[in-house]
Design a protein around this motif. Structure first.
Motif, short mmCIF file in Angstrom:
data_model
loop_
_atom_site.label_atom_id
_atom_site.label_comp_id
_atom_site.label_asym_id
_atom_site.label_seq_id
_atom_site.Cartn_x
_atom_site.Cartn_y
_atom_site.Cartn_z
N GLY A 1 0.82 -1.20 0.00
CA GLY A 1 0.00 0.00 0.00
C GLY A 1 0.86 1.26 0.00
N MET A 2 0.33 2.30 -0.61
CA MET A 2 1.05 3.57 -0.64
C MET A 2 1.26 4.13 0.76
N ARG A 3 0.24 4.08 1.59
CA ARG A 3 0.35 4.68 2.93
C ARG A 3 1.45 4.02 3.74
N GLU B 1 -10.57 -2.11 -9.21
CA GLU B 1 -10.94 -3.48 -9.57
C GLU B 1 -9.76 -4.24 -10.17
N LEU B 2 -8.86 -3.53 -10.83
CA LEU B 2 -7.69 -4.17 -11.45
C LEU B 2 -6.59 -4.47 -10.43
N GLY B 3 -6.72 -3.94 -9.23
CA GLY B 3 -5.74 -4.24 -8.19
C GLY B 3 -4.79 -3.12 -7.84
N PHE B 4 -5.04 -1.90 -8.32
CA PHE B 4 -4.23 -0.76 -7.92
C PHE B 4 -4.34 -0.59 -6.40
N THR B 5 -3.21 -0.32 -5.77
CA THR B 5 -3.22 -0.24 -4.31
C THR B 5 -3.48 1.17 -3.79
N SER B 6 -3.50 2.15 -4.70
CA SER B 6 -3.91 3.51 -4.32
C SER B 6 -4.45 4.23 -5.53
N VAL B 7 -5.29 5.22 -5.26
CA VAL B 7 -5.87 6.03 -6.33
C VAL B 7 -5.86 7.49 -5.88
N LYS C 1 -16.17 10.18 -0.97
CA LYS C 1 -16.88 9.18 -1.77
C LYS C 1 -15.90 8.14 -2.32
N VAL C 2 -14.75 8.61 -2.80
CA VAL C 2 -13.73 7.70 -3.32
C VAL C 2 -13.13 6.86 -2.19
N MET C 3 -12.94 7.46 -1.03
CA MET C 3 -12.38 6.72 0.11
C MET C 3 -13.31 5.59 0.53
N ASP C 4 -14.60 5.83 0.50
CA ASP C 4 -15.56 4.77 0.85
C ASP C 4 -15.43 3.61 -0.12
N GLU C 5 -15.24 3.91 -1.39
CA GLU C 5 -15.09 2.85 -2.39
C GLU C 5 -13.75 2.15 -2.23
N ASN D 1 -9.23 -2.27 0.20
CA ASN D 1 -8.09 -2.03 1.09
C ASN D 1 -7.04 -1.17 0.40
N ALA D 2 -7.51 -0.18 -0.34
CA ALA D 2 -6.63 0.71 -1.10
C ALA D 2 -6.58 2.09 -0.44
N ASP D 3 -5.52 2.82 -0.73
CA ASP D 3 -5.32 4.15 -0.17
C ASP D 3 -5.76 5.22 -1.16
#
Length: 281
Positions: free
Chosen positions: A5-7, A95-101, A119-123, A128-130
């Motif tokens: 994860g990025m964090r 959905e593709l598996g990126f660990t942060s957006v 809204k993005v954080m909820d998604e 389990n992405a940052d």
């Protein structure tokens, strides 16, 4: 080594007082070159692609390649979706598996930016992405199509934004700009210092191409933990390929392939050494 994860990377960078490079890629060769540099220097890293680049590198093709390459790397690598402009593409990246957006609400009002980020954080939590967001406005635009003026991040706005969202990383505008600087950038280190003292979140510097090594190190000393590099890597690849064609009239594909990898590798390696993340994997 599994994706990270990025964090987690940025929290370790905070403890070690260095920055993690977040390197934009556009094809397989750039992915290979970037990770080669990270492995050679035993450095954690982030590889990323911005939404404006997807006309050239479709997400459904390059996304799985990035995730696969990171999963097979010998170092910790996070996969980041940079400057997300639409919820559709942000969700596709997750959905593709990126660990942060990153959701870029910098053109919105503070309130709308906060609501969009939440809204993005909820998604992202479902994966389990940052999440990274931007306050203020970094100059230029990611693909050079707009000449946006710089709007420096306000300290009080940063405090309110982080208090309201709890975002994982916060990009700030301190005189930095995307693309190629027309003159030497004049970064406002006082604003950066105040923001760093006011919010307990890893800070991000966009528009890294053209900033001096000295200014990079100054930013890192004042809390920058993620630095985005795009234009410099694209330019390094192009320059390396141009040298190849200048030196030989007959170039086969595989020699071209090698030179693209080398171009990305050289630029990523140089920045890792400036950011101080070598031997931190």
């Amino acid at each position: 080594m599994p994706l990270v994860g990025m964090r987690d990377l940025l929290n370790k960078a905070e403890k070690g007082k260095y920055a993690v490079g977040s390197f934009s890629v556009a094809n397989m060769e750039m992915v290979m070159g970037a990770i080669k540099a990270g492995e050679e220097l035993n450095s954690p890293m982030i590889i990323q692609i911005a939404e404006v680049r997807l006309n050239y590198s479709p997400l459904h093709l390059i996304g799985p390649m990035m995730v696969s390459a990171a999963s097979a790397a010998k170092i910790p690598v996070a996969i980041h979706f940079d400057h997300g402009l639409t919820l559709e593409k942000v969700n596709e990246a997750l959905e593709l598996g990126f660990t942060s957006v990153m959701i870029d609400g910098s053109k919105c009002s503070l309130k709308d930016n906060m609501n969009l980020t939440k809204k993005v954080m909820d998604e992202a939590k479902k994966y389990n992405a940052d999440v990274e967001a931007e306050i203020g406005r970094v100059g230029g635009s990611e693909d050079g199509s707009e000449n946006l003026s710089i709007l420096c991040t306000g300290v009080n706005e940063a405090k309110e934004f982080y208090s309201e969202t709890g975002v994982d990383a916060l990009a700030v505008a301190i005189g930095n700009a995307h693309g190629v600087y027309l003159e030497n950038p004049k970064l406002n280190f006082n604003i950066l210092d105040e923001i760093n003292k006011s919010v307990d979140v890893p800070l991000v510097l966009h528009g890294g191409t053209g900033i001096s090594d000295e200014d990079f190190r100054k930013c890192i000393s004042l809390g920058i933990r993620k630095i985005n590099i795009a234009t410099a890597t694209f330019a390094s690849v192009e320059e390396n390929v141009r040298k190849l064609y200048n030196q030989s009239e007959n170039v086969d594909y595989f020699k071209l392939h090698e030179k693209e990898i080398e171009g990305a590798y050289l630029n990523v390696k140089r920045h890792i050494l400036v950011f101080g993340s070598q031997n931190k994997a």
